[in-house]
Motif scaffolding. Structure first.
Motif, PDB file in Angstrom:
ATOM      1  N   LEU A 163     -16.706  78.689  99.588  1.00 23.51           N
ATOM      2  CA  LEU A 163     -15.431  79.858  99.521  1.00 23.51           C
ATOM      3  C   LEU A 163     -16.396  80.919 100.315  1.00 23.51           C
ATOM      4  CD1 LEU A 163     -13.334  81.679 100.611  1.00 23.51           C
ATOM      5  CD2 LEU A 163     -13.541  82.497  97.430  1.00 23.51           C
ATOM      6  N   ALA A 164     -18.082  80.072  99.514  1.00 23.31           N
ATOM      7  CA  ALA A 164     -19.241  81.454 100.047  1.00 23.31           C
ATOM      8  C   ALA A 164     -19.609  80.979 101.298  1.00 23.31           C
ATOM      9  CB  ALA A 164     -19.793  81.336  98.801  1.00 23.31           C
ATOM     10  N   ALA A 165     -19.570  79.834 101.245  1.00 22.50           N
ATOM     11  CA  ALA A 165     -20.340  79.008 102.544  1.00 22.50           C
ATOM     12  C   ALA A 165     -19.260  79.841 103.439  1.00 22.50           C
ATOM     13  CB  ALA A 165     -20.176  78.013 102.972  1.00 22.50           C
ATOM     14  N   ARG A 166     -17.459  79.803 103.837  1.00 26.00           N
ATOM     15  CA  ARG A 166     -16.521  80.666 104.583  1.00 26.00           C
ATOM     16  C   ARG A 166     -17.746  81.827 105.599  1.00 26.00           C
ATOM     17  NH1 ARG A 166     -10.966  77.651 103.193  1.00 26.00           N
ATOM     18  NH2 ARG A 166     -11.658  75.409 103.018  1.00 26.00           N
ATOM     19  N   ILE A 170     -19.070  85.375  91.391  1.00 25.14           N
ATOM     20  CA  ILE A 170     -17.680  85.036  91.662  1.00 25.14           C
ATOM     21  C   ILE A 170     -17.629  84.525  89.731  1.00 25.14           C
ATOM     22  CG2 ILE A 170     -15.859  83.846  92.440  1.00 25.14           C
ATOM     23  CD1 ILE A 170     -17.163  83.731  94.376  1.00 25.14           C
ATOM     24  N   MET A 171     -18.304  84.162  89.367  1.00 29.93           N
ATOM     25  CA  MET A 171     -18.380  83.238  88.100  1.00 29.93           C
ATOM     26  C   MET A 171     -18.766  84.812  87.011  1.00 29.93           C
ATOM     27  SD  MET A 171     -16.555  80.983  86.971  1.00 29.93           S
ATOM     28  CE  MET A 171     -17.454  80.331  85.225  1.00 29.93           C
ATOM     29  N   THR A 172     -19.864  85.279  86.954  1.00 30.94           N
ATOM     30  CA  THR A 172     -20.064  86.353  86.164  1.00 30.94           C
ATOM     31  C   THR A 172     -18.913  87.578  85.742  1.00 30.94           C
ATOM     32  OG1 THR A 172     -22.351  85.569  86.762  1.00 30.94           O
ATOM     33  CG2 THR A 172     -21.762  87.731  85.903  1.00 30.94           C
ATOM     34  N   ARG A 173     -18.387  87.617  87.340  1.00 32.10           N
ATOM     35  CA  ARG A 173     -17.039  88.461  87.219  1.00 32.10           C
ATOM     36  C   ARG A 173     -15.945  88.722  87.165  1.00 32.10           C
ATOM     37  NH1 ARG A 173     -21.306  89.423  90.297  1.00 32.10           N
ATOM     38  NH2 ARG A 173     -22.738  91.993  90.100  1.00 32.10           N
ATOM     39  N   THR A 174     -15.787  87.130  86.791  1.00 29.42           N
ATOM     40  CA  THR A 174     -14.521  87.077  87.270  1.00 29.42           C
ATOM     41  C   THR A 174     -13.902  85.754  86.196  1.00 29.42           C
ATOM     42  OG1 THR A 174     -14.133  85.240  89.418  1.00 29.42           O
ATOM     43  CG2 THR A 174     -14.025  87.783  89.297  1.00 29.42           C
ATOM     44  N   GLY A 175     -14.717  84.363  86.466  1.00 26.07           N
ATOM     45  CA  GLY A 175     -14.654  83.111  85.663  1.00 26.07           C
ATOM     46  C   GLY A 175     -13.953  82.227  85.994  1.00 26.07           C
ATOM     47  N   ILE A 176     -13.965  83.003  87.066  1.00 26.49           N
ATOM     48  CA  ILE A 176     -13.329  81.791  88.644  1.00 26.49           C
ATOM     49  C   ILE A 176     -13.957  81.306  89.087  1.00 26.49           C
ATOM     50  CG2 ILE A 176     -11.289  81.410  90.950  1.00 26.49           C
ATOM     51  CD1 ILE A 176     -10.838  84.685  90.141  1.00 26.49           C
ATOM     52  N   SER A 177     -13.986  79.090  89.130  1.00 29.38           N
ATOM     53  CA  SER A 177     -14.859  78.864  89.913  1.00 29.38           C
ATOM     54  C   SER A 177     -13.770  77.992  91.355  1.00 29.38           C
ATOM     55  CB  SER A 177     -14.910  77.457  89.392  1.00 29.38           C
ATOM     56  OG  SER A 177     -13.982  76.961  88.450  1.00 29.38           O
ATOM     57  N   GLN A 178     -12.680  77.433  91.090  1.00 34.05           N
ATOM     58  CA  GLN A 178     -12.024  77.344  92.331  1.00 34.05           C
ATOM     59  C   GLN A 178     -10.484  77.862  92.572  1.00 34.05           C
ATOM     60  OE1 GLN A 178     -11.717  73.452  91.417  1.00 34.05           O
ATOM     61  NE2 GLN A 178      -9.867  73.599  90.271  1.00 34.05           N
ATOM     62  N   ARG A 179      -9.966  77.809  93.135  1.00 32.31           N
ATOM     63  CA  ARG A 179      -8.934  78.346  93.949  1.00 32.31           C
ATOM     64  C   ARG A 179      -7.792  77.019  94.403  1.00 32.31           C
ATOM     65  NH1 ARG A 179     -12.708  79.532  95.091  1.00 32.31           N
ATOM     66  NH2 ARG A 179     -12.689  81.918  94.046  1.00 32.31           N
ATOM     67  N   HIS A 180      -6.491  77.025  94.494  1.00 28.80           N
ATOM     68  CA  HIS A 180      -5.872  76.351  95.971  1.00 28.80           C
ATOM     69  C   HIS A 180      -5.285  77.471  97.234  1.00 28.80           C
ATOM     70  CE1 HIS A 180      -5.621  72.652  93.523  1.00 28.80           C
ATOM     71  NE2 HIS A 180      -6.369  73.319  92.400  1.00 28.80           N
ATOM     72  N   THR A 199     -11.257  91.194  96.591  1.00 27.58           N
ATOM     73  CA  THR A 199     -10.653  90.493  96.574  1.00 27.58           C
ATOM     74  C   THR A 199     -10.424  89.749  97.023  1.00 27.58           C
ATOM     75  OG1 THR A 199      -9.917  91.423  98.681  1.00 27.58           O
ATOM     76  CG2 THR A 199      -9.616  92.919  96.779  1.00 27.58           C
ATOM     77  N   CYS A 200     -10.277  89.312  98.066  1.00 27.73           N
ATOM     78  CA  CYS A 200     -10.426  87.375  99.015  1.00 27.73           C
ATOM     79  C   CYS A 200     -11.165  86.547  97.481  1.00 27.73           C
ATOM     80  CB  CYS A 200     -10.825  87.530 100.240  1.00 27.73           C
ATOM     81  SG  CYS A 200     -12.539  86.927 100.282  1.00 27.73           S
ATOM     82  N   VAL A 201     -11.522  86.500  96.755  1.00 30.75           N
ATOM     83  CA  VAL A 201     -12.232  85.288  95.859  1.00 30.75           C
ATOM     84  C   VAL A 201     -11.556  85.649  94.657  1.00 30.75           C
ATOM     85  CG1 VAL A 201     -14.637  86.092  96.514  1.00 30.75           C
ATOM     86  CG2 VAL A 201     -13.613  86.972  94.339  1.00 30.75           C
ATOM     87  N   LEU A 202     -10.453  86.278  94.562  1.00 31.13           N
ATOM     88  CA  LEU A 202     -10.075  86.508  93.690  1.00 31.13           C
ATOM     89  C   LEU A 202      -8.322  85.724  93.338  1.00 31.13           C
ATOM     90  CD1 LEU A 202      -9.437  89.926  92.790  1.00 31.13           C
ATOM     91  CD2 LEU A 202     -11.042  88.913  92.150  1.00 31.13           C
ATOM     92  N   PHE A 203      -7.912  85.524  94.222  1.00 28.15           N
ATOM     93  CA  PHE A 203      -5.992  84.652  93.809  1.00 28.15           C
ATOM     94  C   PHE A 203      -6.343  83.197  94.897  1.00 28.15           C
ATOM     95  CE2 PHE A 203      -6.593  89.419  94.479  1.00 28.15           C
ATOM     96  CZ  PHE A 203      -5.074  89.725  93.554  1.00 28.15           C
ATOM     97  N   GLY A 204      -5.415  82.450  94.551  1.00 30.50           N
ATOM     98  CA  GLY A 204      -4.648  81.890  94.670  1.00 30.50           C
ATOM     99  C   GLY A 204      -3.613  80.956  95.000  1.00 30.50           C
ATOM    100  N   ASP A 205      -2.717  80.514  95.252  1.00 26.12           N
ATOM    101  CA  ASP A 205      -1.848  80.037  95.614  1.00 26.12           C
ATOM    102  C   ASP A 205      -1.102  78.675  94.680  1.00 26.12           C
ATOM    103  OD1 ASP A 205      -2.119  81.622  97.973  1.00 26.12           O
ATOM    104  OD2 ASP A 205      -2.095  80.000  99.174  1.00 26.12           O
ATOM    105  N   GLY A 206       0.184  78.651  94.246  1.00 20.91           N
ATOM    106  CA  GLY A 206       1.062  78.450  93.792  1.00 20.91           C
ATOM    107  C   GLY A 206       2.170  78.090  92.859  1.00 20.91           C
ATOM    108  N   ALA A 207       2.941  77.048  92.081  1.00 18.43           N
ATOM    109  CA  ALA A 207       3.996  78.241  91.573  1.00 18.43           C
ATOM    110  C   ALA A 207       4.375  77.272  90.213  1.00 18.43           C
ATOM    111  CB  ALA A 207       4.826  77.251  92.673  1.00 18.43           C
ATOM    112  N   GLY A 208       5.251  77.412  89.368  1.00 22.00           N
ATOM    113  CA  GLY A 208       5.095  77.019  88.411  1.00 22.00           C
ATOM    114  C   GLY A 208       6.379  77.238  87.632  1.00 22.00           C
ATOM    115  N   ALA A 209       7.445  76.823  87.177  1.00 15.31           N
ATOM    116  CA  ALA A 209       8.682  76.668  87.271  1.00 15.31           C
ATOM    117  C   ALA A 209       9.020  76.307  85.613  1.00 15.31           C
ATOM    118  CB  ALA A 209      10.129  75.638  87.999  1.00 15.31           C
TER     119      ALA A 209
END
Length: 324
Positions: free
Chosen positions: A23-26, A39-49, A159-169
């Protein structure tokens, strides 16, 4: 009186997994500076789908639903209520729930969407619980599904580094044994501006700002305050002490919020399900995604007491206390 018992769960993440470095490269191509460390330091996020261009919210929801149905070992025809929590529906209408119902080959039962942003799944779970307790449904399919990548401003690093897509049921069934012990929902509409997507449709055109906007500091402050209070309230309502909670499944927004809340409630890290590193913030899908991950890897077991919490735009929040 019947209780609503969770009998199955399922989840789905799009195949396109984007790491922080990718994402950083994009973003660097747009002249926006960020990094995995930032991103990791502020959010704990390493990846997203991220959903592909031809994947709709209903596509994600249907896969998660089918996996939950298989996990529960029931016939889809037994489902007489479908609730989809989403802020990114396929259409203005019909509801995503109706599309899911059609694709599952089900007819006759109620189907509708719930829009409470990141609290949506807890709101939907509480609604399904009420239907079952009132004998208005026997078997409910509750889904949280989002394609938040469609409403992100990819020029906004905050904001753009924070979110991802998915579904749970989850599948709920009427039972004589206690399942959902208590739910507790709240909203404060006066805080509607701290997290919103203010665009709207007028004369067939999108007007205003179509992207997600957030005051991060305000959201953090409100989230930890209201979720701590909500946890105490739902436990009191159920007659269960915080010490009796085996697992907390919080909204997966930010590891700092999750850790701070755990400390405030006196819950050790080993009792908290955290998937934010792998999933990022999937809004209404985050709680069922985390729940399914912990259930499938054996952490959440039959008999466990589970606290689920959501907090999001509106400003909305809520809790559900469940006996597995």
């Amino acid at each position: 009186m019947s209780f609503a018992k969770i009998i199955g769960s399922g989840s789905y993440l799009p195949e396109n997994c984007v790491t922080n470095d990718q994402l950083a490269a994009r973003l660097a191509e747009k002249g926006i500076e960020t990094s995995d460390e930032w991103i990791m330091t502020r959010t704990g996020i390493s990846q997203r789908h991220l959903a592909s261009d031809n994947e709709k919210t209903s596509d994600l929801a249907v896969i998660a639903a089918r996996r939950a149905i298989e996990d529960a070992g029931i016939d889809a025809a037994d489902i007489d209520l479908i609730i989809v929590a989403t802020s990114t529906p396929d259409f203005i209408f019909p509801s995503t729930a109706c599309i899911v119902q059609s694709r599952l080959g089900i007819k006759g039962g109620a189907a509708f969407d719930v829009q409470a942003v990141c609290s949506g799944f807890v709101y939907a779970l509480a609604t399904a619980d009420s239907f079952i307790k009132a004998n208005n449904a026997k078997c409910a399919l509750v889904i949280g599904a989002e394609t938040f990548s469609r409403i992100l401003d990819w020029n906004d690093r905050g904001t753009c580094v924070l979110f991802g897509d998915g579904a749970g049921a989850m599948l709920l069934q009427a039972s004589e044994e206690p399942g959902i012990l208590a739910t507790q929902l709240n909203a404060d509409g006066s805080l509607n501006t701290i997290l919103n997507t203010p665009g709207r449709i007028e004369n067939g055109l999108v007007t205003g700002d179509p992207f997600l906007r957030m005051d991060g500091q305000a959201v953090f402050k409100q989230a930890v305050t209201v979720l701590e209070k909500s946890a105490h309230q739902v436990c009191e309502k159920a007659g269960v002490s915080l010490d009796a909670i085996d697992w907390m499944v919080p909204h997966q927004a930010n590891i700092r919020i999750i850790n701070y809340l755990g400390r405030k409630l006196g819950l050790p890290a080993e009792k908290i399900v955290a998937t934010v590193a792998e999933h990022a913030n999937t809004s209404a899908a985050s709680v069922p995604l985390a729940f399914d991950a912990a259930r499938k890897d054996g952490r959440i077991k039959s008999g466990d007491c589970v606290l689920m919490q959501g907090v999001g735009g509106g400003f909305t929040w809520g809790s559900a206390l469940v006996r597995m």
